[in-house]
Design a protein around this motif. Structure first.
Motif, PDB file in Angstrom:
ATOM      1  N   ASP A 132       0.503  -1.086  -0.407  1.00  0.00           N
ATOM      2  CA  ASP A 132       0.255  -0.108  -0.079  1.00  0.00           C
ATOM      3  C   ASP A 132       0.569   1.407  -0.106  1.00  0.00           C
ATOM      4  OD1 ASP A 132      -1.879   1.749   0.745  1.00  0.00           O
ATOM      5  OD2 ASP A 132      -3.015   0.257   1.373  1.00  0.00           O
ATOM      6  N   SER A 133       0.227   2.689  -0.478  1.00  0.00           N
ATOM      7  CA  SER A 133       1.341   3.688  -0.983  1.00  0.00           C
ATOM      8  C   SER A 133       1.018   4.580   0.033  1.00  0.00           C
ATOM      9  CB  SER A 133       1.113   3.612  -1.902  1.00  0.00           C
ATOM     10  OG  SER A 133       0.219   4.530  -2.489  1.00  0.00           O
ATOM     11  N   ASP A 134      -0.326   4.246   0.501  1.00  0.00           N
ATOM     12  CA  ASP A 134      -1.246   5.114   1.339  1.00  0.00           C
ATOM     13  C   ASP A 134      -0.141   5.142   3.043  1.00  0.00           C
ATOM     14  OD1 ASP A 134      -2.280   6.179  -0.559  1.00  0.00           O
ATOM     15  OD2 ASP A 134      -4.303   5.114  -0.102  1.00  0.00           O
ATOM     16  N   THR A 135      -0.240   7.058   3.394  1.00  0.00           N
ATOM     17  CA  THR A 135       0.150   6.788   4.715  1.00  0.00           C
ATOM     18  C   THR A 135      -1.537   7.213   5.570  1.00  0.00           C
ATOM     19  OG1 THR A 135       0.490   9.187   4.616  1.00  0.00           O
ATOM     20  CG2 THR A 135       1.931   7.994   4.906  1.00  0.00           C
ATOM     21  N   VAL A 136      -1.789   6.801   6.792  1.00  0.00           N
ATOM     22  CA  VAL A 136      -2.604   7.103   7.712  1.00  0.00           C
ATOM     23  C   VAL A 136      -3.399   9.198   7.854  1.00  0.00           C
ATOM     24  CG1 VAL A 136      -3.448   7.015   9.760  1.00  0.00           C
ATOM     25  CG2 VAL A 136      -2.109   5.055   8.781  1.00  0.00           C
ATOM     26  N   ASN A 192      -9.253   7.980   7.429  1.00  0.00           N
ATOM     27  CA  ASN A 192      -8.980   6.677   7.553  1.00  0.00           C
ATOM     28  C   ASN A 192      -9.822   6.383   9.023  1.00  0.00           C
ATOM     29  OD1 ASN A 192      -6.136   7.221   6.096  1.00  0.00           O
ATOM     30  ND2 ASN A 192      -8.393   6.900   5.490  1.00  0.00           N
ATOM     31  N   ILE A 193     -10.164   7.293   9.878  1.00  0.00           N
ATOM     32  CA  ILE A 193      -9.893   6.829  11.440  1.00  0.00           C
ATOM     33  C   ILE A 193     -11.160   6.552  11.699  1.00  0.00           C
ATOM     34  CG2 ILE A 193     -10.066   7.501  13.889  1.00  0.00           C
ATOM     35  CD1 ILE A 193      -8.423   9.485  12.982  1.00  0.00           C
ATOM     36  N   ALA A 199      -5.353   5.653  13.399  1.00  0.00           N
ATOM     37  CA  ALA A 199      -5.675   6.251  14.865  1.00  0.00           C
ATOM     38  C   ALA A 199      -5.025   8.053  15.197  1.00  0.00           C
ATOM     39  CB  ALA A 199      -4.925   5.607  16.162  1.00  0.00           C
ATOM     40  N   VAL A 200      -5.818   8.425  15.935  1.00  0.00           N
ATOM     41  CA  VAL A 200      -4.777   9.458  15.783  1.00  0.00           C
ATOM     42  C   VAL A 200      -3.136   9.491  16.035  1.00  0.00           C
ATOM     43  CG1 VAL A 200      -4.872  11.482  17.501  1.00  0.00           C
ATOM     44  CG2 VAL A 200      -7.244  10.714  16.827  1.00  0.00           C
ATOM     45  N   SER A 201      -2.637   8.805  16.664  1.00  0.00           N
ATOM     46  CA  SER A 201      -1.907   8.310  16.927  1.00  0.00           C
ATOM     47  C   SER A 201      -1.149   8.478  16.195  1.00  0.00           C
ATOM     48  CB  SER A 201      -1.634   7.684  17.730  1.00  0.00           C
ATOM     49  OG  SER A 201      -1.542   6.285  18.016  1.00  0.00           O
ATOM     50  N   THR A 202      -1.529   7.176  15.052  1.00  0.00           N
ATOM     51  CA  THR A 202      -0.645   6.583  14.472  1.00  0.00           C
ATOM     52  C   THR A 202      -0.735   8.093  12.692  1.00  0.00           C
ATOM     53  OG1 THR A 202      -2.711   5.545  12.838  1.00  0.00           O
ATOM     54  CG2 THR A 202      -0.623   4.090  14.697  1.00  0.00           C
ATOM     55  N   ILE A 203      -1.853   9.186  12.212  1.00  0.00           N
ATOM     56  CA  ILE A 203      -1.711   9.764  11.481  1.00  0.00           C
ATOM     57  C   ILE A 203      -0.215  10.323  10.922  1.00  0.00           C
ATOM     58  CG2 ILE A 203      -1.876  12.374  10.446  1.00  0.00           C
ATOM     59  CD1 ILE A 203      -5.018  12.019  12.985  1.00  0.00           C
ATOM     60  N   GLY A 204      -0.398  10.113   9.628  1.00  0.00           N
ATOM     61  CA  GLY A 204       1.244  10.617   8.898  1.00  0.00           C
ATOM     62  C   GLY A 204       2.293   9.477   8.385  1.00  0.00           C
ATOM     63  N   PRO A 208       2.592   5.786   7.357  1.00  0.00           N
ATOM     64  CA  PRO A 208       2.535   4.712   6.294  1.00  0.00           C
ATOM     65  C   PRO A 208       1.769   3.313   6.706  1.00  0.00           C
ATOM     66  CG  PRO A 208       4.771   4.634   5.963  1.00  0.00           C
ATOM     67  CD  PRO A 208       4.290   5.342   7.721  1.00  0.00           C
ATOM     68  N   LYS A 209       0.677   2.890   6.021  1.00  0.00           N
ATOM     69  CA  LYS A 209       0.084   1.990   6.777  1.00  0.00           C
ATOM     70  C   LYS A 209       0.608   0.404   7.117  1.00  0.00           C
ATOM     71  CE  LYS A 209      -4.477   4.642   4.627  1.00  0.00           C
ATOM     72  NZ  LYS A 209      -6.135   4.355   3.615  1.00  0.00           N
ATOM     73  N   VAL A 210       1.221   0.745   5.837  1.00  0.00           N
ATOM     74  CA  VAL A 210       2.455  -0.753   5.678  1.00  0.00           C
ATOM     75  C   VAL A 210       2.837  -1.106   7.272  1.00  0.00           C
ATOM     76  CG1 VAL A 210       1.571  -1.545   3.191  1.00  0.00           C
ATOM     77  CG2 VAL A 210       3.810  -0.117   4.612  1.00  0.00           C
ATOM     78  N   ASP A 211       3.547  -0.504   7.719  1.00  0.00           N
ATOM     79  CA  ASP A 211       4.375  -0.218   8.751  1.00  0.00           C
ATOM     80  C   ASP A 211       3.329  -0.395  10.364  1.00  0.00           C
ATOM     81  OD1 ASP A 211       6.815   0.440   6.729  1.00  0.00           O
ATOM     82  OD2 ASP A 211       7.126   2.325   7.178  1.00  0.00           O
ATOM     83  N   VAL A 212       2.345   0.405   9.890  1.00  0.00           N
ATOM     84  CA  VAL A 212       1.594   0.243  11.289  1.00  0.00           C
ATOM     85  C   VAL A 212       1.124  -1.115  11.309  1.00  0.00           C
ATOM     86  CG1 VAL A 212      -0.525   1.338  12.597  1.00  0.00           C
ATOM     87  CG2 VAL A 212       0.619   2.414  11.479  1.00  0.00           C
ATOM     88  N   LEU A 213       0.778  -1.489  10.832  1.00  0.00           N
ATOM     89  CA  LEU A 213      -0.011  -3.714  10.120  1.00  0.00           C
ATOM     90  C   LEU A 213       1.330  -3.906  10.463  1.00  0.00           C
ATOM     91  CD1 LEU A 213      -2.716  -2.772   7.410  1.00  0.00           C
ATOM     92  CD2 LEU A 213      -2.840  -3.615   9.896  1.00  0.00           C
TER      93      LEU A 213
END
Length: 242
Positions: free
Chosen positions: A56-60, A64-65, A72-77, A79-84
């Motif tokens: 996925d190329s997107d950031t949070v 998206n929340i 989540a508020v803490s993950t805004i900005g 990369p979605k793949v890194d959070v997951l």
């Protein structure tokens, strides 16, 4: 192994040891980790699947929340793949996870080595990219080893009971599936194999005071799309080991 038995013991009671071994060895490639794909990934992580690649190329984003698991508020900005990937590691430390902050396109498709995966999941939105991924994953020379499953449009849905599974050409009432079929007919290039889709025939109107061009969604609807995709993978493995 003791920890794995403790974490996933309830699955072992249903699946048995042979299936647990297959789950641990299964390689899954997921294109799109937003409203649908993120919930699919969560279910696979909690099902002891041993190898997951996230693309996925997107950031949070703040928008998206309401529906996306990594948001989540803490993950805004971030990369979605890194959070997951971090979340999967916290659920199943034994899993191998590859996070690719990139995008599937007709130009990048060959780079993902789709043939080396057991299952490929399409949870992307772009019509052109989705159509090309479908063609690649249904061509016997470039298809995944076991199965390819695709999510149709999950926006403007409210009733989780209407979310169903059907072969692509039998999907009814879904504007995205209709647009894909029209694209294939106009190009004269068609999928070479049948494949299953998760879809819903329900289409609700947008709120009159909402912004134009933006589709509304609720978390329970996108989550059920993702969980039904997870069912398709888990059931395919269950059927092959029982």
């Amino acid at each position: 192994m003791t920890e794995q038995n403790e974490y996933f013991g309830r699955e072992r009671l249903l699946a048995g040891g042979a299936m647990m071994d297959v789950l641990a060895a299964t390689r899954v490639l997921v294109f799109g980790t937003g409203g649908v794909g993120s919930w699919f990934v969560e279910a696979l992580a909690r099902s002891a699947v041993g190898h997951i690649t996230l693309v996925d190329s997107d950031t949070v984003a703040p928008s998206n929340i309401n529906r996306q698991l990594p948001a989540a508020v803490s993950t805004i900005g971030l990369p979605k793949v890194d959070v997951l990937a971090a979340r999967i590691a916290d659920i199943n430390p034994a899993a191998t996870v590859e996070a690719v902050q990139g995008r599937y396109t007709p130009d990048t498709g060959a780079d993902f080595d789709i043939e080396s995966y057991d299952y490929v999941i399409d949870a992307i939105d772009s019509l052109a990219d989705k159509a090309d991924l479908i063609l690649r994953c249904t061509d016997p020379t470039t298809a995944p080893r076991h199965a390819f499953f695709s999510s149709m449009g999950a926006a403007r849905k409210l009733d989780p009971g209407a979310i169903a599974v059907a072969e692509f050409w039998k999907v009814d009432g879904c504007p995205l599936a209709r647009a894909l079929r029209t694209r294939f007919r106009r190009s004269g290039v068609f999928p070479k194999r049948k494949f299953k889709c998760v879809y819903s025939p329900e289409t609700l109107p947008q709120a009159a005071d909402g912004p134009k061009g933006v589709n509304g969604t609720f978390a329970h609807a996108t989550a059920v799309f993702g969980l039904r995709l997870a069912y398709l993978v888990i059931n395919d493995i269950y059927s092959s080991t029982h």
